[in-house]
Design a protein around this motif. Sequence first.
Motif, PDB file in Angstrom:
ATOM      1  N   LEU A 590       0.821  -1.210   0.000  1.00 47.39           N
ATOM      2  CA  LEU A 590       0.000   0.000   0.000  1.00 47.39           C
ATOM      3  C   LEU A 590       0.855   1.260   0.000  1.00 47.39           C
ATOM      4  O   LEU A 590       0.572   2.225  -0.702  1.00 47.39           O
ATOM      5  N   VAL A 591       1.915   1.243   0.790  1.00 42.69           N
ATOM      6  CA  VAL A 591       2.775   2.421   0.881  1.00 42.69           C
ATOM      7  C   VAL A 591       3.531   2.659  -0.416  1.00 42.69           C
ATOM      8  O   VAL A 591       3.914   3.788  -0.737  1.00 42.69           O
ATOM      9  N   ALA A 592       3.742   1.590  -1.207  1.00 47.14           N
ATOM     10  CA  ALA A 592       4.419   1.766  -2.496  1.00 47.14           C
ATOM     11  C   ALA A 592       3.665   2.749  -3.388  1.00 47.14           C
ATOM     12  O   ALA A 592       4.257   3.457  -4.205  1.00 47.14           O
ATOM     13  N   PHE A 622       7.198   9.104   7.963  1.00 46.78           N
ATOM     14  CA  PHE A 622       7.350   7.926   8.824  1.00 46.78           C
ATOM     15  C   PHE A 622       6.817   6.667   8.153  1.00 46.78           C
ATOM     16  O   PHE A 622       7.479   5.623   8.143  1.00 46.78           O
ATOM     17  N   ILE A 623       5.573   6.735   7.575  1.00 51.48           N
ATOM     18  CA  ILE A 623       5.030   5.502   7.013  1.00 51.48           C
ATOM     19  C   ILE A 623       5.832   5.044   5.803  1.00 51.48           C
ATOM     20  O   ILE A 623       5.983   3.847   5.565  1.00 51.48           O
ATOM     21  N   LYS A 625       9.098   5.569   5.380  1.00 51.63           N
ATOM     22  CA  LYS A 625      10.350   5.020   5.916  1.00 51.63           C
ATOM     23  C   LYS A 625      10.112   3.673   6.579  1.00 51.63           C
ATOM     24  O   LYS A 625      10.912   2.737   6.445  1.00 51.63           O
ATOM     25  N   TYR A 626       9.002   3.552   7.287  1.00 55.98           N
ATOM     26  CA  TYR A 626       8.700   2.296   7.962  1.00 55.98           C
ATOM     27  C   TYR A 626       8.422   1.186   6.951  1.00 55.98           C
ATOM     28  O   TYR A 626       8.784   0.020   7.162  1.00 55.98           O
ATOM     29  N   ALA A 627       7.768   1.540   5.843  1.00 54.20           N
ATOM     30  CA  ALA A 627       7.530   0.549   4.794  1.00 54.20           C
ATOM     31  C   ALA A 627       8.850   0.121   4.153  1.00 54.20           C
ATOM     32  O   ALA A 627       9.051  -1.064   3.845  1.00 54.20           O
ATOM     33  N   GLU A 628       9.753   1.084   3.933  1.00 55.53           N
ATOM     34  CA  GLU A 628      11.073   0.728   3.391  1.00 55.53           C
ATOM     35  C   GLU A 628      11.807  -0.216   4.343  1.00 55.53           C
ATOM     36  O   GLU A 628      12.485  -1.158   3.915  1.00 55.53           O
ATOM     37  N   ILE A 653      11.142  11.203  13.439  1.00 57.16           N
ATOM     38  CA  ILE A 653       9.935  11.165  12.607  1.00 57.16           C
ATOM     39  C   ILE A 653       8.944  10.111  13.090  1.00 57.16           C
ATOM     40  O   ILE A 653       7.813  10.058  12.607  1.00 57.16           O
ATOM     41  N   ALA A 654       9.376   9.248  14.015  1.00 56.81           N
ATOM     42  CA  ALA A 654       8.487   8.201  14.508  1.00 56.81           C
ATOM     43  C   ALA A 654       7.578   8.771  15.589  1.00 56.81           C
ATOM     44  O   ALA A 654       8.053   9.341  16.571  1.00 56.81           O
TER      45      ALA A 654
END
Length: 768
Positions: A590-592, A622-623, A625-628, A653-654
């Motif tokens: 989804l984040v892609a 954040f989302i 980066k978290y997905a990466e 950023i978290a």
Amino acid sequence: MAVHLDLLPPFISRGGGEDFVKARHNLLLSVSPRDNSIGVFAGTVRSSHYAVNGVAPTQGKVRDILFASADKMPSAERRLFITDTSVIFAAFQNLISVTNEKGSEALFNVENLRLMNKLVNDYVNFAKECWVHASQAVARPDGLQYTADHYRSIYTCTSLFQTLYLPDPDVEHAPVGDELMEWLNTHFIEPSTEEGDVLSRLESAWEGEGFWEYLTRTALRGLTKATVFFLKLLSSSHPSSYLQSLSDSLIPILEDQPHLQQFKTEREFTLAHHRWKNQVKALRVELHHVPEDEETRFDGWDNWWDRLSDIVAVLEGREDVLMRVVQDLGGGWKEVCAAWGVFVDPRLRRQELPEVVERVIDVIPYDPTDLEDIIHAQLLTGEVAKALVSAEKLDVWLSCHLADVMNALGLLQEAEEGEEVVDGTGTTLRQHHVLQYAEYLHSDPALWRITVDYMCACGEIGTYRADEVLLRVPLGFSSYSQPTGSDPGGKKTTVNDDRIADTEDEASRIRAGDIVGVLKEVNQCCFEHGREGVRRMVCRIAGKALMSEKQYGLAISYYTSAEDWPGLGRVIDQVLNEYITQGPAKFTSLVAEIAPSLQTLRSAADSSDYPMHGIFLHRLMFIVKYAEFHQRKISNDLIEAAADLMSMFEGDIAPTSWWGVLLQDSVEFLNHPGGMLFTSANIGLLLRKMEEVQTRTSQGSGEDYLSVLVKIIRSSGGKGIGGEKEALNKLKMVRLALAKYFARCGVIGVGGKDSLNAVTRNSNVYAS
């Protein structure tokens, strides 16, 4: 204004009204916000307030809802007429807007008057084309919504308006007789060509039925060729030598009759007309020389002398004879008025017409049951406001476009200052009639763009109405689908395959990131009319619809375009919730779709294109980066994944509510049997975050730090007694992993002695 609506089937059967009232029922209605349709349903007297919200009280049973519409939806041929003429309307508004910027007087210069004349002529021509189209004997499966005679009436009214109020500037102040006669001959053809053909085939035409009526009317209408043809026949073949001689004398008079367009100046025309009148007087003298006995003046079929005398009297301009002759011919008041300007008063001006028309109507009244005839009379007498009311009854299209042009010409100002104002809403006469037409267009949702154009041309009140239309245009995110089958009545229903394909293609292109179709048109329409607030609201609606379909990347784009930062925050929360409920794999996919939006937003924020709140940008960062981070874990790129984990803490950023989750994620890296993935500085930072979480939780702020971790535990089937308690137990495992990692660092000397001392100091400080 009361509106009568017919319901089919009837809501109350005949004779059932009394029972309906005794049951304490009443009729309620709800107006559709999408078009001007109305839903009618029954309610109890106590629940009449439901009509305001359009909700019918069911009281345990299903109630019928019948639908009606204030206007019939335009059919195919009517819609073509509407769309074609809307282009002319838009051009007219543009002309008015441009000239108003230069001053009100600029509109009445010769160039602009010619442009207005051309645009009104386009209205006339389109009405003519529709009349011709509707007159064709072509089999039409659905028939015609409006008859050919209806469009003919529009054609005659618009043409007469142009003749009277917007002629070519060169002839605006010139005599109007010839133009009025041309209008009459164009729209009310008398005598017919067939009558002339029948008479011309007779050996003795004067013996034919209606010969003298035909000859009189052609002379009256200025149809010189037809009149001369039969006069030559009389001069060569009629048994009366007197009539032969008189016919020879009349032919050059008719052929030499002066017309204004033949002369450079009105003075030349006036002099020529005076000389011509002398010739007519000479013919009258010659006519009186004919003996009065019946044998001379009667040819066995008709009294030719009386007939010829009437023709000469018309040429002389004798108004009493003119009215009598027209009535004898079965003509009407319009024929008299046109002939008046040619024969009685050749110098008749437009501003003098009302007085003449009123004199004629007193003798030969118009038909009070014929709207077309009424409009003609009101236009000719200068009663423009009344003409608009009658035009609205004939066709709301006609009243709208006539009012628009009348207003530009300043014809409605006097009416608005008097007692002709339509209502007390503050709208002008023009606005009233244009808005009435716009409401008619609103009956067809497919015509929303044209509806908005007309509404936005009506000042503030029209613009507000247009806003409501724009907000309710279906944006077309869902593919159109309707299975082929049978309706409850057994009638087979089918769907046009091309329409399905086009709509599905549009929906797929929108999901691919293209602003196409209806959505693009709505955005463009808002831009053209300066409705930025509405555009943003539409983008919010689009964002909400896309978010419900989990099209988060596009939802972010539309919320950003709307500058709806709380909406953007809701998208981020929803995506993060997908991680909680669906896990990392679904989350990363989804984040892609969202990642491309991040760079755009960061660039826009740097350039101040959007006054974006930093908190939402940080949450979006954040989302992504978290997905990466999870994508690298899935790809087994643990070194980069560990670096991503630390960067989320180091870059701050978290969100604090996710600290517990990130600390839990670090366990896998801390316990990794391979190389050391964290530096001693990383361990110090993790220890500080750990200590803050535990300290704040003990102080009663556990919801701020552990809420997400608690949700993840419960989503995965955790059954701890207390949510925070179980989350803290999970963090104990993190602390243990940190201690082990710290011990490994001491054994193998990772980071050197100074680094280990730094870790120890940080640990002691935050432990205290």
